[in-house]
Design an enzyme around this catalytic site. Sequence first.
Site, PDB file in Angstrom:
ATOM      1  N   SER A 103     -16.814  50.582 -11.159  1.00 25.13           N
ATOM      2  CA  SER A 103     -17.577  49.221 -10.868  1.00 25.13           C
ATOM      3  C   SER A 103     -16.838  48.044 -11.300  1.00 25.13           C
ATOM      4  O   SER A 103     -15.575  48.513 -11.859  1.00 25.13           O
ATOM      5  CB  SER A 103     -18.721  49.385 -11.781  1.00 25.13           C
ATOM      6  N   TYR A 143     -23.152  49.777 -20.651  1.00 25.50           N
ATOM      7  CA  TYR A 143     -22.998  50.218 -19.223  1.00 25.50           C
ATOM      8  C   TYR A 143     -21.303  49.797 -19.020  1.00 25.50           C
ATOM      9  O   TYR A 143     -20.471  50.517 -18.458  1.00 25.50           O
ATOM     10  CB  TYR A 143     -23.533  49.328 -18.307  1.00 25.50           C
TER      11      TYR A 143
END
Length: 290
Positions: A147, A160
């Site tokens: 990501s 996250y």
Amino acid sequence: MSAGWLQGDVALVTGGGTGIGRAVAERFVAEGASVTIVGRKREVLEGVIADQADPQAWLAVEADVRDTDAMHDAVGQTVGRFGRLDILVPNAGVWDFHRHLTRLSGHELAGAFDELFAINVKGYVLAVEAAWRELVKARGSIVMTLSNASFYVNGGGPIYTAAKHACLGLMREMAYELAPHVRVNAVAPGGMNTDLRGPEAIGLAGRSIATSFAKRNDTEGMPIPLHHSSTDPVDFTGPYVLLASREQSGTITGETISADGGIGVRGFASPAGGDHLLALVGHRGTEADS
């Protein structure tokens, strides 16, 4: 029709029933591969296969990536059906919906951390552990989904972001440990309009990231240089094919392709500043504070 870049290969994609996982699986099949999709909801996986022109190129395996026995079974079923395993795509994950440290209690943080890391990090480790033997036999490769949060802050909350940074380190370590027999690389997409959900521990399992996209006002401007770039996961699949292909990237390992529309050159939008922290703790400003 000319042969695809993955002709004759066999891939296993975790989280393959929705979002980027499904898009990658469909692209791999279009490039000539056979694919096993792994997920927790069999009806979702079977729905994907029902939509395909060639269902014989597909296998659905219901499994939780946090369960090592289930992952070994998924690899075993793949080899039993297709005879080999060439490509592993650890992809299953959840997002924390930007839940900042200051917005969660200690108990909420603990629960969300354990759940998110178990899926997003341990799930990758267990997938690799289950598959590496077959990948060595095939001189295959691993392509992890990372990501923009693997490199930059504010792509999620602290949990996250920490998990995606951990996966970046995991990819590099696995590239070192599995060389020269297995290549290990990653793709780091930007935000996508998918059914990505949040942790059950903080009540976000029923919320989809697609909801956030639906509420976004694009007239305010996209915080990325490629402001017209797609949020459709289909448009992020090319780098996965490139890295999975022996012919096209046989000399590449330990690398990440960022497919984030240019976040790396612009950065995320700046935070609102520190005043909200003072409000959270009930601080009352004085002249001495200035």
